[in-house]
Write a protein that holds these residues in place. Structure first.
Motif, PDB file in Angstrom:
ATOM      1  N   GLN A 166       0.858  -1.183   0.000  1.00 20.07           N
ATOM      2  CA  GLN A 166       0.000   0.000   0.000  1.00 20.07           C
ATOM      3  C   GLN A 166       0.891   1.228   0.000  1.00 20.07           C
ATOM      4  OE1 GLN A 166      -3.263  -0.158  -0.207  1.00 20.07           O
ATOM      5  NE2 GLN A 166      -3.246  -2.388  -0.166  1.00 20.07           N
ATOM      6  N   GLN A 172       1.195  -4.362   3.639  1.00 19.40           N
ATOM      7  CA  GLN A 172       0.211  -4.493   4.700  1.00 19.40           C
ATOM      8  C   GLN A 172      -0.822  -5.517   4.327  1.00 19.40           C
ATOM      9  OE1 GLN A 172      -1.475  -0.630   5.192  1.00 19.40           O
ATOM     10  NE2 GLN A 172       0.268   0.161   6.312  1.00 19.40           N
ATOM     11  N   GLY A 174      -4.678  -6.593   4.116  1.00 17.00           N
ATOM     12  CA  GLY A 174      -5.989  -5.959   4.032  1.00 17.00           C
ATOM     13  C   GLY A 174      -6.813  -6.338   5.246  1.00 17.00           C
ATOM     14  N   PRO A 175      -7.859  -5.575   5.529  1.00 13.86           N
ATOM     15  CA  PRO A 175      -8.736  -5.909   6.647  1.00 13.86           C
ATOM     16  C   PRO A 175      -9.397  -7.249   6.449  1.00 13.86           C
ATOM     17  CG  PRO A 175      -9.715  -4.231   5.244  1.00 13.86           C
ATOM     18  CD  PRO A 175      -8.322  -4.431   4.765  1.00 13.86           C
ATOM     19  N   GLN A 200     -15.578  -3.003   9.815  1.00 13.15           N
ATOM     20  CA  GLN A 200     -14.586  -3.818   9.123  1.00 13.15           C
ATOM     21  C   GLN A 200     -14.983  -4.048   7.670  1.00 13.15           C
ATOM     22  OE1 GLN A 200     -13.928  -7.288  11.900  1.00 13.15           O
ATOM     23  NE2 GLN A 200     -11.864  -6.471  11.802  1.00 13.15           N
ATOM     24  N   GLY A 203     -14.117  -1.104   5.754  1.00 18.50           N
ATOM     25  CA  GLY A 203     -12.687  -1.088   5.482  1.00 18.50           C
ATOM     26  C   GLY A 203     -12.339  -1.886   4.245  1.00 18.50           C
ATOM     27  N   LEU A 204     -12.961  -3.049   4.110  1.00 18.80           N
ATOM     28  CA  LEU A 204     -12.735  -3.861   2.909  1.00 18.80           C
ATOM     29  C   LEU A 204     -13.253  -3.146   1.669  1.00 18.80           C
ATOM     30  CD1 LEU A 204     -13.709  -7.455   4.102  1.00 18.80           C
ATOM     31  CD2 LEU A 204     -11.439  -6.688   3.412  1.00 18.80           C
ATOM     32  N   SER A 207     -11.056  -0.316   0.469  1.00 21.18           N
ATOM     33  CA  SER A 207      -9.648  -0.621   0.205  1.00 21.18           C
ATOM     34  C   SER A 207      -9.249  -0.240  -1.216  1.00 21.18           C
ATOM     35  CB  SER A 207      -9.395  -2.117   0.424  1.00 21.18           C
ATOM     36  OG  SER A 207      -8.088  -2.466   0.012  1.00 21.18           O
ATOM     37  N   LYS A 208      -8.008   0.172  -1.387  1.00 19.17           N
ATOM     38  CA  LYS A 208      -7.498   0.477  -2.724  1.00 19.17           C
ATOM     39  C   LYS A 208      -7.218  -0.789  -3.519  1.00 19.17           C
ATOM     40  CE  LYS A 208      -5.422   4.906  -1.410  1.00 19.17           C
ATOM     41  NZ  LYS A 208      -4.175   5.709  -1.336  1.00 19.17           N
ATOM     42  N   ASP A 209      -7.115  -1.911  -2.840  1.00 21.71           N
ATOM     43  CA  ASP A 209      -6.871  -3.200  -3.497  1.00 21.71           C
ATOM     44  C   ASP A 209      -8.204  -3.810  -3.914  1.00 21.71           C
ATOM     45  OD1 ASP A 209      -6.241  -5.807  -4.207  1.00 21.71           O
ATOM     46  OD2 ASP A 209      -4.681  -6.000  -2.681  1.00 21.71           O
ATOM     47  N   ASP A 212      -9.468  -6.903  -2.071  1.00 21.26           N
ATOM     48  CA  ASP A 212     -10.110  -6.693  -0.771  1.00 21.26           C
ATOM     49  C   ASP A 212     -11.576  -6.328  -0.957  1.00 21.26           C
ATOM     50  OD1 ASP A 212      -7.881  -7.244   0.762  1.00 21.26           O
ATOM     51  OD2 ASP A 212      -7.196  -5.166   0.815  1.00 21.26           O
ATOM     52  N   ARG A 213     -11.861  -5.528  -1.976  1.00 21.87           N
ATOM     53  CA  ARG A 213     -13.255  -5.160  -2.231  1.00 21.87           C
ATOM     54  C   ARG A 213     -14.070  -6.379  -2.644  1.00 21.87           C
ATOM     55  NH1 ARG A 213     -10.457  -1.102  -4.907  1.00 21.87           N
ATOM     56  NH2 ARG A 213     -11.307  -1.553  -6.988  1.00 21.87           N
TER      57      ARG A 213
END
Length: 404
Positions: A166, A172, A174-175, A200, A203-204, A207-209, A212-213
């Protein structure tokens, strides 16, 4: 691509055990793409053949992660139904992963067991597809998962491989969400627990990833019955710029809709525009087909009175194939509710018909809607048209005269 999967996946799984983190990440991305776009049964066969029995625990971890993604994509109901080339291969593999020496692979295996265990046919499936000597052990694991959950497991399942840098923060994780804490015990959770869950999940979703989404979307699928209020997050994933996330969201929508049924009525005003405006005219065929399936799932599972006005409004102002598709959907709804809601049909579908008859070109979808309304209203349709301009009345009479 399906015919080449086994060889390709075997090579990619080997790269998942490479010491170079960039190579591991690229292999992980390629396997993700395979899971999203290739035939599930072929993906499953290739993953299990290539990595289930590998001596390298990193390869087994990677295999377990992508098998878990496939389980979410396929859905628990289909898996326990005995689908050919899926259930017979998958259940023994999950049993093996649930006992793996690697904590990461073991956790994925147990998450899958917990996910499937909610299905009524689950125990029968275990009896049928597991060897006798293994059956007692797996049932004991399942019973423990149902009572204690996964809280004692030390590893976040999504951290097994493919951690991504990140900006500004180094590498890191991801959540993460714990399925047991947020699903199996949902009935006894406090408001604070639910708020923590939503934090939480947010947060997912933020996420920029993109992976994770997608994980957040999968979590909503798993928990949709216990947490219908978090469903609003889906609409944002339908309108974001990442087509992989769009497609994955569209593909899981029918499963969520089937689970929530009438609870979906509270979100259709947000959901339908997100599907229709962004994807029903898509030139990407998988996205377009998934959007159509999502719309069909809404029609099949909701009281159509929640959809009629929304579909009519959208059909009036759209262009292209999306306009034709929605007109056909309105015609289907007219047929579904015409007998019980005749006044609603007149008030909401007739303005759309007058609009369509007033434009210069008339598609087969316009004829379908006209036919559906005539079947429900009979001669009253022509009577209602008397208040319309001459050109609309003439076009209506021409279409009606051509109907069988």
């Amino acid at each position: 691509m399906d015919c080449e999967l086994e060889v390709t996946v075997k090579l990619l799984l080997k790269k998942a055990g490479d010491s170079n983190s960039f190579i591991r990440q690229d292999a992980d991305k390629a396997l993700d793409s395979m899971v999203q776009h290739c035939t599930p049964s072929q993906c499953l066969h290739a993953l299990l053949a290539g990595g289930l029995n590998d001596r390298n625990k990193a390869v087994r971890n990677c295999t377990a992660q992508h098998v878990a993604d496939l389980v979410t994509k396929i859905g628990a109901a289909r898996i326990v139904s005995g689908a050919k080339d899926i259930t017979d291969n998958l259940i023994p593999a999950i049993g093996k992963l649930a006992q793996d020496t690697s904590p990461e692979a073991r956790l994925f295996g147990r998450q899958m067991l917990l996910f499937l265990s909610a299905e009524p046919k689950f125990n029968k499936v275990l009896d049928k597809y597991l060897a006798t000597k293994e059956l007692a052990t797996i049932k004991k694991i399942v019973n423990t998962l149902r009572t204690k959950g996964l809280n004692n497991e030390p590893v976040n399942p999504r951290s097994a491989i493919g951690q991504r840098p990140q900006p500004g923060n180094g590498t890191q994780k991801g959540p993460s969400l714990n399925r047991d804490h947020y699903s199996s015990r949902a009935q006894t959770q406090s408001v604070a627990d639910k708020n923590h869950y939503i934090e939480q999940l947010s947060g997912l979703m933020g996420s920029k990833d993109f992976k994770d989404r997608i994980q957040g979307i999968n979590q909503i699928v798993a928990d949709s019955q216990n947490y219908p209020n978090v469903f609003d997050a889906i609409s944002a994933r339908l309108t974001e710029s990442n087509s992989k996330v769009n497609l994955h969201t569209l593909m899981v929508l029918p499963e969520i809709i089937c689970a929530l049924e009438e609870n979906m009525a509270q979100v259709v005003n947000t959901l339908v525009p997100a599907i229709v405006d962004s994807h029903l005219n898509s030139k990407n065929k998988p996205i377009y087909c998934a959007a159509v399936r999502a719309i069909d799932a809404l029609i099949s599972n909701l009281d159509n009175t929640h959809l009629l006005q929304l579909f009519c409004n959208k059909a009036m102002f759209l262009n292209g194939k999306a306009k034709a598709d929605l007109i056909d959907k309105v015609a289907a709804i007219v047929t579904n509710i015409g007998n019980r809601k005749p006044q609603m049909v007149k008030q909401r579908a007739l303005p759309l018909l007058w609009h369509l008859l007033g434009i210069s070109t008339h598609s087969s979808s316009t004829h379908n809607l006209c036919n559906a309304l005539y079947i429900e209203m009979g001669s009253e349709l022509a009577e209602c048209a008397m208040s319309q301009p001459l050109n609309i009345r003439q076009t209506l009479n021409k279409i009606l005269s051509s109907l069988p």
